[in-house]
Design an enzyme around this catalytic site. Structure first.
Site, PDB file in Angstrom:
ATOM      1  N   GLU A  67      39.142  36.564  36.884  1.00 41.93           N
ATOM      2  CA  GLU A  67      38.045  37.185  37.626  1.00 41.93           C
ATOM      3  C   GLU A  67      38.094  38.689  37.406  1.00 41.93           C
ATOM      4  O   GLU A  67      38.995  39.206  36.723  1.00 41.93           O
ATOM      5  CB  GLU A  67      38.144  36.847  39.111  1.00 41.93           C
ATOM      6  CG  GLU A  67      39.411  37.331  39.775  1.00 41.93           C
ATOM      7  CD  GLU A  67      39.594  36.808  41.198  1.00 41.93           C
ATOM      8  OE1 GLU A  67      40.227  37.510  42.001  1.00 41.93           O
ATOM      9  OE2 GLU A  67      39.128  35.695  41.507  1.00 41.93           O
ATOM     10  N   HIS A  87      38.944  38.693  47.233  1.00 40.29           N
ATOM     11  CA  HIS A  87      40.369  38.835  46.957  1.00 40.29           C
ATOM     12  C   HIS A  87      40.757  40.307  46.953  1.00 40.29           C
ATOM     13  O   HIS A  87      39.972  41.168  46.569  1.00 40.29           O
ATOM     14  CB  HIS A  87      40.715  38.233  45.593  1.00 40.29           C
ATOM     15  CG  HIS A  87      40.637  36.749  45.552  1.00 40.29           C
ATOM     16  ND1 HIS A  87      40.304  36.059  44.402  1.00 40.29           N
ATOM     17  CD2 HIS A  87      40.848  35.814  46.500  1.00 40.29           C
ATOM     18  CE1 HIS A  87      40.318  34.763  44.658  1.00 40.29           C
ATOM     19  NE2 HIS A  87      40.637  34.592  45.926  1.00 40.29           N
TER      20      HIS A  87
END
Length: 638
Positions: free
Chosen positions: A196, A239
């Site tokens: 990511e 995150h």
């Protein structure tokens, strides 16, 4: 095993699944729990039980101490699941790890490691999704890894070893190291790699894969996915490490690097199973007739994965892309100037004269240490990274920074640059920042600060209450701006929800409600590929409840652009039927006026889909993502 409530629940499930748990630790206690010995310290447990690995399930405020205790006891594999461990603590832990070769850390902010073949689980992965097989999975995101597990199970492939490196800024084990493990794993026939936005680990992995293909006669096929193509710049996408700053590659750059290295990319985790199966079937068809082992056979070999994950005596050589950090506490420029003045550095707004240059201290995620980031202009593509030791050393190679900044080679310029870097290093450490950036100009041969942007580690405040004054000042500044978007984000955060309003006009008409940061990022990306446009990023968290679903609907529907709400839930720890009831409840209580598309997969998916279908409401239930996304896009255009 620790003996708290969460650890106990995980231990019961893991033992039932086949994991060989040998005991637990509770400080100051000797006894028994779940029929297993309990010892007062990790060292005592290591001496008496000799475990191969430990799972750390304590809260973020206690996790750093537990990790350090496990390293001191020389436990080979340490798996930490906690999120929001302060960056200062993680930098200290990595400085410790670099001095030893006995222990390897996985995490933090990791779902853990699980071997479907060896029946060993260290973490909190949803066990019903897993089946013994041949696909190794490496992922930053828990929810995206669970989707991948379900996809490979449905395809009849199953999994060998799944390594969740976690979405933290500084993971203990990175993608490249996990690839090395699966390269040597005899049970792994193919690898799924899920990355990511944030940092350069995916570029490091791409370089490793390119070399692996060059030196290996029959390399294992590798498949990949990168979440965050439609990232909201200036925000953390759920995150702790999911953000980019000047000099870091974006998602598209990571995708290109992996493709160039020979990785087969997919755009949604549900597609991994069929894509990998076709590739393995094609390989199987050209194997020698004497080959007796099917890539889909179950196999019986039990792994000693802790040995494979053992940390090398010296860290491998690091590549040098550019990186740093970004969380959620942004100090106003005036406050940033004040902090510089406290360090003896003069700072004032840009007057319009002189070439502005970028000078910052952030985090080198590959080297797992602070770094200086310097650019001779404000163009991020010109930025270069210079790793530092931690704590930051007194002797700085200022000449290197001055040269890249294209400063005059003079004593005043070098002296003022050294003073500024030392001031930034002090603020970085003392104020627990993850990124301290200045704009500088050269005047009369010296370096002057004309702009500043300081970002603090919110985990230090969230987990341990440190830096409260600066945190409150930043919050007050945001409130004074009267920004409705910031207010919505703050309200969502109070309920454990990450909400980001995405830019765009009336075409940004699809409200998204997703459980898990990685899955939420990928949902925004996949809707764009389907021809739609998301109005927001929303992560309910990995343990969504009916209450968080209702609050999520409230926040999403404040955006007047939203014409349809797309609920995308993968039931790992979250139960599909519970989420479905939460959707029905929210629809009725909030008197929702727009249609809602609900895609539920995973745990209790059939029950959840039935609840939606039988609700009598304008709700559309799907299990496949593509059909659900197509319906959401269709409704957004009405």
């Amino acid at each position: 095993m620790s003996t708290g409530r969460q650890a106990t629940a995980n231990a019961k499930d893991s033992i039932a699944w086949g994991t060989n748990i040998v005991g637990g630790v509770t400080p100051g206690r000797i006894g028994e729990h779940l029929g297993l010995p309990v010892l007062p310290s990790v060292r005592k447990a290591m001496e008496g039980l000799k475990p191969d690995a430990t799972g750390i399930y304590v809260s973020a405020s206690q996790a750093a101490g537990a990790i350090e205790e496990a390293i001191e006891a020389e436990i080979p594999l340490v798996v930490a699941v906690a999120e929001h461990i302060p960056l200062r603590e993680m930098l200290r832990i990595h400085s410790i790890l670099k001095t030893q070769s006995k222990s390897r850390l996985v995490g933090p902010n990791s779902p853990g490691i699980i071997s479907s073949i060896g029946k060993c689980r260290i973490g909190f992965q949803p066990l019903p999704c897993f089946s013994p097989g041949r696909v190794g999975i490496i992922a930053k995101s828990g929810t995206l890894s669970y989707e991948t597990v379900a996809s490979t199970t449905r395809a009849g492939l199953g999994q060998s070893l799944c390594i969740g490196i976690g979405g933290d800024i500084l993971p203990g084990t990175d993608l490249r190291e996990a690839l090395t493990v699966l390269q040597h794993d005899p049970d792994t026939e193919a690898i799924a790699l899920i990355g990511e936005i944030g940092g350069t680990l995916e570029l490091d992995a791409a370089a490793w894969i390119k070399d692996y293909h060059a030196r290996t006669e029959s390399p294992k096929p590798i498949f990949g996915l990168i979440a965050g193509v439609k990232e909201a710049h200036g925000h953390v996408m759920g995150h702790a490490g999911a953000f980019t700053i000047p000099g870091e590659p974006d998602a598209q750059a990571k995708i290109r690097a992996l493709q160039d290295a020979g990785v087969t990319m997919v755009d949604h985790p549900a597609k991994f199973g069929d894509v990998i199966k076709r590739r393995l079937e094609a390989q199987s068809s050209v194997q020698s007739p004497s080959a007796t082992r099917s890539p889909f056979s179950t196999g019986t070999q039990r792994r000693s994965y802790h040995a494979l994950l053992r940390r090398p005596a010296r860290p491998p050589p690091q590549r040098e892309p550019i990186t740093s950090q970004k969380r959620t506490i942004y100090l106003p420029e005036s406050t940033s100037f004040d902090l510089l003045r406290e360090q003896g550095v003069t700072a004032s707004p840009y007057s319009g004269t002189g070439t502005r240059r970028l000078l910052a201290i952030g985090i080198d995620r590959s080297a797992r240490s602070p770094c200086v980031i310097a650019s001779p202009s404000l163009d991020p593509s010109a930025a270069k990274r210079f790793p530092l030791t931690y704590p930051v050393e007194d002797s700085l190679a200022v000449d290197r920074f001055a040269s890249h900044l294209q400063l005059t080679r003079s004593d005043p310029a070098t002296s003022s640059l050294r003073t500024l870097i030392r001031a930034l290093a002090a603020i970085f450490a003392d104020r627990e920042a993850f990124f301290v950036q200045t704009h500088v100009v050269e005047r009369l041969g010296a370096v002057k600060v004309v702009g500043a942007e300081f970002r603090l580690d919110d985990a230090a405040y969230r987990s341990l209450g440190r830096q409260a004054g600066l945190h409150q000042l930043a919050a007050a500044a945001a409130a004074n701006r009267g920004d409705p978007e910031a207010e919505a984000e703050a309200e969502a955060a109070r309920h454990g929800i990450v909400y980001i309003r995405l830019p765009g006009g009336e075409d940004a008409a699809i409200g998204t409600l997703v459980n898990g940061a990685g899955l939420a990022m990928n949902t925004v990306d996949a809707l764009a590929l389907a021809g739609g446009r998301a109005a927001n990023f929303l992560d309910t968290g990995g343990k969504a409840t009916s209450e968080t679903v209702k609050k999520s609907f409230e926040i999403i529907l404040r955006d007047p652009r939203v014409k349809v709400v797309f609920v995308n839930i993968f039931g790992g720890l979250t139960l599909g039927d519970m989420i479905a009831r939460g959707v029905v409840l929210a629809f009725r209580e909030l008197e929702v006026k727009v249609p809602v598309v609900v895609r539920i997969r995973g745990t209790n998916e059939s029950e959840g889909q039935r609840v939606i279908r039988e609700s009598g409401l304008p709700l559309f239930a799907f299990d496949g993502f593509d059909k659900a996304a197509a319906k959401a896009v269709e409704l957004s255009r009405l």
